[in-house]
Design a protein around this motif. Structure first.
Motif, PDB file in Angstrom:
ATOM      1  N   UNK A  31       0.827  -1.202   0.000  1.00 27.59           N
ATOM      2  CA  UNK A  31       0.000   0.000   0.000  1.00 27.59           C
ATOM      3  C   UNK A  31       0.867   1.261   0.000  1.00 27.59           C
ATOM      4  N   UNK A  32       1.988   1.217   0.709  1.00 28.16           N
ATOM      5  CA  UNK A  32       2.905   2.353   0.732  1.00 28.16           C
ATOM      6  C   UNK A  32       3.521   2.604  -0.634  1.00 28.16           C
ATOM      7  N   UNK A  33       3.946   1.540  -1.316  1.00 31.87           N
ATOM      8  CA  UNK A  33       4.484   1.697  -2.672  1.00 31.87           C
ATOM      9  C   UNK A  33       3.426   2.263  -3.620  1.00 31.87           C
ATOM     10  N   UNK A  34       2.206   1.756  -3.492  1.00 24.86           N
ATOM     11  CA  UNK A  34       1.120   2.251  -4.345  1.00 24.86           C
ATOM     12  C   UNK A  34       0.847   3.728  -4.085  1.00 24.86           C
ATOM     13  N   UNK A  35       0.823   4.121  -2.825  1.00 27.84           N
ATOM     14  CA  UNK A  35       0.584   5.527  -2.479  1.00 27.84           C
ATOM     15  C   UNK A  35       1.713   6.405  -2.998  1.00 27.84           C
ATOM     16  N   UNK A  36       2.941   5.947  -2.861  1.00 25.04           N
ATOM     17  CA  UNK A  36       4.080   6.724  -3.347  1.00 25.04           C
ATOM     18  C   UNK A  36       4.009   6.867  -4.866  1.00 25.04           C
ATOM     19  N   UNK A  37       3.679   5.789  -5.560  1.00 27.97           N
ATOM     20  CA  UNK A  37       3.569   5.845  -7.021  1.00 27.97           C
ATOM     21  C   UNK A  37       2.457   6.801  -7.454  1.00 27.97           C
ATOM     22  N   UNK A  38       1.326   6.719  -6.778  1.00 23.81           N
ATOM     23  CA  UNK A  38       0.166   7.552  -7.119  1.00 23.81           C
ATOM     24  C   UNK A  38       0.389   9.030  -6.806  1.00 23.81           C
ATOM     25  N   UNK A  44       8.125   8.512  -8.653  1.00 22.05           N
ATOM     26  CA  UNK A  44       7.913   7.907  -9.980  1.00 22.05           C
ATOM     27  C   UNK A  44       9.106   8.174 -10.894  1.00 22.05           C
ATOM     28  N   UNK A  45       9.594   9.408 -10.905  1.00 29.60           N
ATOM     29  CA  UNK A  45      10.736   9.758 -11.759  1.00 29.60           C
ATOM     30  C   UNK A  45      11.969   8.948 -11.362  1.00 29.60           C
ATOM     31  N   UNK A  46      12.225   8.883 -10.063  1.00 24.93           N
ATOM     32  CA  UNK A  46      13.397   8.134  -9.598  1.00 24.93           C
ATOM     33  C   UNK A  46      13.266   6.650  -9.914  1.00 24.93           C
ATOM     34  N   UNK A  47      12.065   6.101  -9.737  1.00 21.68           N
ATOM     35  CA  UNK A  47      11.857   4.685 -10.027  1.00 21.68           C
ATOM     36  C   UNK A  47      12.074   4.385 -11.508  1.00 21.68           C
ATOM     37  N   UNK A  48      11.655   5.310 -12.366  1.00 25.70           N
ATOM     38  CA  UNK A  48      11.833   5.117 -13.814  1.00 25.70           C
ATOM     39  C   UNK A  48      13.310   5.156 -14.212  1.00 25.70           C
ATOM     40  N   UNK A  77      18.621   5.558  -2.329  1.00 25.32           N
ATOM     41  CA  UNK A  77      17.946   6.740  -2.871  1.00 25.32           C
ATOM     42  C   UNK A  77      16.428   6.595  -2.763  1.00 25.32           C
ATOM     43  N   UNK A  78      15.903   5.432  -3.139  1.00 25.71           N
ATOM     44  CA  UNK A  78      14.459   5.209  -3.050  1.00 25.71           C
ATOM     45  C   UNK A  78      13.981   5.209  -1.595  1.00 25.71           C
ATOM     46  N   UNK A  79      14.772   4.620  -0.711  1.00 24.08           N
ATOM     47  CA  UNK A  79      14.417   4.596   0.708  1.00 24.08           C
ATOM     48  C   UNK A  79      14.327   6.019   1.257  1.00 24.08           C
ATOM     49  N   UNK A  80      15.332   6.823   0.963  1.00 24.44           N
ATOM     50  CA  UNK A  80      15.336   8.198   1.464  1.00 24.44           C
ATOM     51  C   UNK A  80      14.178   8.984   0.855  1.00 24.44           C
TER      52      UNK A  80
END
Length: 138
Positions: A31-38, A44-48, A77-80
């Motif tokens: 749910x946290x990943x989904x909220x962060x993505x949304x 989103x930019x960093x994940x891409x 980086x993603x954790x921070x």
């Protein structure tokens, strides 16, 4: 048996134990990943960028420890970024009014992301520079 004052102050949201706790934790993480993505453009930019970079890092002809370092700094980086997003959400939950302390909290979170980004960039340069030099001198 009487409930002590401390026991009565335990949050109803406190996790259970055993397998149920592990399954709940996984569900909350998803749910946290989904909220962060949304909700978080920066995430989103960093994940891409991070996901393809991780694939590249794992495919490069490098020692395992170097590959681990390349992946680890990207994960950091993603954790921070996730922690910064959580901090910003809490600040906004408290109040959407502009306040100097809210700005300080958000700026410090942003500085943490910046440092993680710099660490990732420097790590990639230090590890890949000899490899790139070897390719061009071979």
């Amino acid at each position: 048996m009487a409930i002590t004052e401390k026991e009565s102050q335990i949050s109803e949201f406190k996790s259970k134990s055993g397998l149920k706790r592990i399954l709940s934790a996984c569900s909350y993480s998803i749910q946290g990943f989904q909220a962060a993505w949304r909700n978080e453009h920066a995430f989103r930019q960093e994940l891409c960028i991070v996901v393809p970079a991780m694939v590249v890092a794992l495919l490069l002809p490098l020692p395992a420890l170097h590959r681990l370092a390349l992946v680890a700094v990207l994960m950091l980086l993603l954790i921070v970024e996730l922690l910064n997003s959580a901090l910003e959400t809490v600040v906004d939950r408290i109040s959407l009014e502009r306040h100097p302390l809210s700005k300080v909290a958000k700026d410090i979170g942003s500085a943490a992301v910046f440092l993680a980004l710099m660490l990732a960039g420097i790590t990639w340069i230090v590890i890949l520079l000899p490899l790139v030099k070897a390719w061009f001198t071979a």
